[in-house]
Design an enzyme around this catalytic site. Structure first.
Site, mmCIF file in Angstrom:
data_model
loop_
_atom_site.group_PDB
_atom_site.id
_atom_site.type_symbol
_atom_site.label_atom_id
_atom_site.label_comp_id
_atom_site.label_asym_id
_atom_site.label_seq_id
_atom_site.Cartn_x
_atom_site.Cartn_y
_atom_site.Cartn_z
ATOM 1 N N ASP A 155 4.456 -3.424 11.443
ATOM 2 C CA ASP A 155 3.119 -3.372 10.688
ATOM 3 C C ASP A 155 2.549 -4.818 10.517
ATOM 4 O O ASP A 155 3.285 -5.577 10.763
ATOM 5 C CB ASP A 155 3.251 -2.485 9.464
ATOM 6 C CG ASP A 155 4.431 -2.873 8.546
ATOM 7 O OD1 ASP A 155 4.535 -4.120 8.478
ATOM 8 O OD2 ASP A 155 5.103 -2.119 8.040
ATOM 9 N N ASP A 177 0.305 -7.063 8.146
ATOM 10 C CA ASP A 177 -0.516 -7.197 6.747
ATOM 11 C C ASP A 177 -1.474 -8.391 7.025
ATOM 12 O O ASP A 177 -1.309 -9.437 7.834
ATOM 13 C CB ASP A 177 0.645 -7.740 5.810
ATOM 14 C CG ASP A 177 1.705 -6.621 5.336
ATOM 15 O OD1 ASP A 177 1.323 -5.611 5.247
ATOM 16 O OD2 ASP A 177 2.706 -7.138 4.876
ATOM 17 N N ASP A 194 8.098 -15.233 -0.663
ATOM 18 C CA ASP A 194 9.379 -15.432 -1.001
ATOM 19 C C ASP A 194 9.975 -16.336 -0.133
ATOM 20 O O ASP A 194 10.769 -17.422 -0.542
ATOM 21 C CB ASP A 194 10.071 -14.057 -0.944
ATOM 22 C CG ASP A 194 9.868 -13.254 0.305
ATOM 23 O OD1 ASP A 194 9.214 -13.511 1.016
ATOM 24 O OD2 ASP A 194 10.229 -11.965 0.570
HETATM 25 P P1 ATP Z 1 9.388 -5.980 6.574
HETATM 26 O O1 ATP Z 1 7.978 -5.449 6.684
HETATM 27 O O2 ATP Z 1 9.757 -6.416 8.136
HETATM 28 O O3 ATP Z 1 10.305 -5.733 5.923
HETATM 29 P P2 ATP Z 1 7.827 -8.359 5.465
HETATM 30 O O4 ATP Z 1 8.517 -9.817 5.301
HETATM 31 O O5 ATP Z 1 6.669 -7.894 5.999
HETATM 32 O O6 ATP Z 1 9.239 -7.686 6.235
HETATM 33 P P3 ATP Z 1 6.992 -6.983 2.969
HETATM 34 O O7 ATP Z 1 7.703 -6.156 2.202
HETATM 35 O O8 ATP Z 1 5.961 -5.810 4.084
HETATM 36 O O9 ATP Z 1 8.040 -7.459 3.819
HETATM 37 O O10 ATP Z 1 6.044 -7.772 2.553
HETATM 38 C C1 ATP Z 1 5.121 -8.693 3.149
HETATM 39 C C2 ATP Z 1 5.056 -9.940 2.604
HETATM 40 O O11 ATP Z 1 4.763 -10.255 1.453
HETATM 41 C C3 ATP Z 1 6.252 -10.770 2.767
HETATM 42 O O12 ATP Z 1 6.546 -11.424 4.188
HETATM 43 C C4 ATP Z 1 6.236 -11.994 2.089
HETATM 44 O O13 ATP Z 1 5.488 -12.873 2.430
HETATM 45 C C5 ATP Z 1 5.670 -11.232 0.854
HETATM 46 N N1 ATP Z 1 6.450 -10.615 0.015
HETATM 47 C C6 ATP Z 1 6.922 -9.404 -0.121
HETATM 48 N N2 ATP Z 1 7.897 -9.058 -1.209
HETATM 49 C C7 ATP Z 1 7.883 -10.324 -1.906
HETATM 50 C C8 ATP Z 1 8.605 -10.755 -2.975
HETATM 51 N N3 ATP Z 1 9.404 -9.747 -3.768
HETATM 52 N N4 ATP Z 1 8.253 -11.737 -3.330
HETATM 53 C C9 ATP Z 1 7.515 -12.762 -2.736
HETATM 54 N N5 ATP Z 1 6.746 -12.431 -1.795
HETATM 55 C C10 ATP Z 1 7.147 -11.157 -1.248
HETATM 56 MG MG MG Z 2 5.872 -6.011 6.309
#
Ligand code: ATP
Ligand code: MG
Length: 486
Positions: free
Chosen positions: A72, A74, A148
């Site tokens: 997905d 963002d 993060d």
């Molecule tokens: P995936 O969707 O593959 O699990 P992702 O990195 O996209 O990994 P998401 O949970 O969709 O994870 O979050 C999108 C983005 O938001 C992350 O890449 C990060 O930059 C930020 N993020 C998400 N959760 C946190 C957190 N707990 N603390 C800080 N930043 C966060």
């Molecule tokens: Mg994501």
């Protein structure tokens, strides 16, 4: 200039200005534009044409840099949620405290977030330092610092095909390193879920957790207890459905994160007898996820907790309880503890109970019973579960093979199978043709013969009880809980 001078005097290494990103062009980052969702391109373009900044951000940029098609996209922008909403026909502001905008293009959902500022310095926190609300907007470099891990803090502009990297994410991607942004202890305190995230990413991406990012985890792990159970559950689900569940569980253990924190994992990881079953269940889940097939959380959790149920089931029966009430009691006991600790949603708990409750019914292969079971809307999940029990050695393979044949057979052939299954017991050695009336061989946790009372008498009780709906206590059949959801 002055900063540089002071640093020189103090002997501090000259670090890059965190407000200035490193900018990489297409030749340097190598992102294949074909892997970018056309809707993400359209969305960023619309925002930019309206005068705003707009980038693909987070996990999608990380995956693009790794040459993987993101699941997905963002989007991060300097437009406020209201400004975003105005630009798109199907846009919805979600959340009160942490507002984001969901923009729909056909079936695709894109999440648009306004750059967050340094608000977390003054943001309200609980007594352990966990940030409760964080909804201040700010400039892009502050948004980057709030993310993060360095590899999750890059921005990609599809229009110019440039990547903005504020925290050395590109270098860490190349070195396959997971590095938290800022002071690790402080970042885990603000949000302990980051400890689970780092483990998930390490397992999923095959990256190494950089030592200072890793070191505080075993010490700070108990902070996860203060996070709302529903959020921990969501993260656990992501972990288990990542396609790398087995690797994640190993990583959790080696990071010192499993103990006493997540009761479910204690059960799973410290129970050698159930390990074969759990390993098989997770392997099958992982391969389904990798093949792009759906997985039902109910099936997954029913598998993870089955040996706990089996153990209690055996104990209740040893204490004189009849098999079916004993199975109810065991399921109740297991679900009660797990619901408290893990916030298992009701729907998932109902699915789990149904899958467990169906199991003794597979041992009845006479009369109308197998036909009735086949018509059960949740047959497929129960059957998949039965196969796992056979493969793990808990039940005789013959039972699983019989059900496979029965499931796939034409009507006439089914009758023959039922007749064949109900022939008198063969002499020892003819294992393939064992008499099913005596029930399959169970090897329970205690090594007792849990199937010993799977005779005609107990089967009768079993049916009475399931038709009363006391085990399969769902009045609403809900969605199919089958593990097979194409
Ligand atoms: P995936 O969707 O593959 O699990 P992702 O990195 O996209 O990994 P998401 O949970 O969709 O994870 O979050 C999108 C983005 O938001 C992350 O890449 C990060 O930059 C930020 N993020 C998400 N959760 C946190 C957190 N707990 N603390 C800080 N930043 C966060
Ligand atoms: Mg994501």
């Amino acid at each position: 200039m002055i900063k540089k001078f002071i640093r020189k005097i103090l002997g501090v290494k000259d670090e890059r200005d965190p407000t200035q990103p490193h900018t990489l062009g297409p030749d340097e980052h190598g992102i294949d534009l074909k892997l970018v969702s056309p809707n993400a391109i359209r969305l960023t373009q619309t925002l930019q044409e309206a005068g705003y900044q707009a980038f693909v951000v987070g996990g999608a940029v990380r995956d693009l840099l790794l040459g993987v098609k993101p699941k997905d996209f963002d989007i991060a922008t300097d437009a406020t949620p209201e400004q975003v909403k105005k630009l798109f026909r199907r846009a919805f502001i979600i959340g009160r405290r942490f507002q984001i905008v969901h923009v729909m293009f056909g079936q695709e959902l894109l999440e648009v977030t306004t750059f967050r500022g340094n608000g977390s310095n003054n943001a309200p926190k609980d007594e352990h330092g966990r940030v409760l609300r964080d909804n201040n907007f700010g400039p892009q470099h502050e948004d980057a610092a709030r993310r993060d891990f360095t590899i999750n803090a890059m921005y990609y502009d599809p229009a110019t095909q440039t990547v903005l990297d504020y925290h050395g994410g590109i270098a860490d991607i190349r070195e396959k390193t997971l590095r938290i942004i800022g002071v690790p202890e402080a970042r885990y305190r603000e949000d302990p879920v980051r400890m689970l995230r780092v483990v998930r990413f390490a397992a999923k991406l095959g990256f190494t957790i950089e030592p200072t990012t890793r070191a505080p985890i075993p010490v700070m792990a108990p902070l996860i207890d203060n996070v709302p159970a529903a959020r921990v559950f969501d993260e656990m689900l992501k972990l288990l459905l990542s396609g790398h569940a087995l690797a994640c569980l190993k990583e959790l253990r080696s990071a010192g994160l499993h103990h006493g924190l997540l009761p479910l994992l204690d059960v799973v990881l410290e129970q050698p007898i159930g390990m074969k079953f759990v390993t098989l269940a997770l392997e099958s889940t992982d391969s389904r996820v990798k093949a792009g097939k759906g997985v039902s959380p109910g099936f997954l959790f029913a598998s993870l907790l089955w040996h706990q149920v089996l153990e209690k089931w055996t104990a209740y029966r040893a204490a004189g309880e009849a098999p079916i009430p004993a199975l109810h009691l065991a399921a109740d006991a297991v679900l009660d503890t797990q619901t408290d600790n893990l916030a298992l949603q009701r729907r998932i708990a109902t699915d789990m109970r149904d899958i467990w409750a169906m199991q003794p019914r597979f041992e009845r292969r006479s009369g109308k019973a197998p036909y009735k079971l086949l018509e059960n809307p949740r047959f497929r999940a129960g059957y998949d579960f039965l196969l796992l029990r056979c493969e793990s050695g808990e039940l005789d393979m013959e039972l699983g093979e019989w059900w496979t044949a029965f499931y796939e057979a034409e009507a006439g052939e089914r009758e023959r199978l039922v007749t064949q299954a109900n022939r008198p017991a063969p002499v020892a050695g003819e294992k393939k043709k064992r008499a099913p009336r005596r029930g399959p061989r169970h090897r329970s946790a205690e090594g007792t013969d849990a199937g010993a009372d799977g005779d005609a008498g107990s089967n009768a009780r079993l049916d009475a009880s399931s038709s009363a709906g006391s085990i399969a206590n769902s009045t609403d059949p809900g969605p199919s809980v089958s593990n097979i959801r194409e």
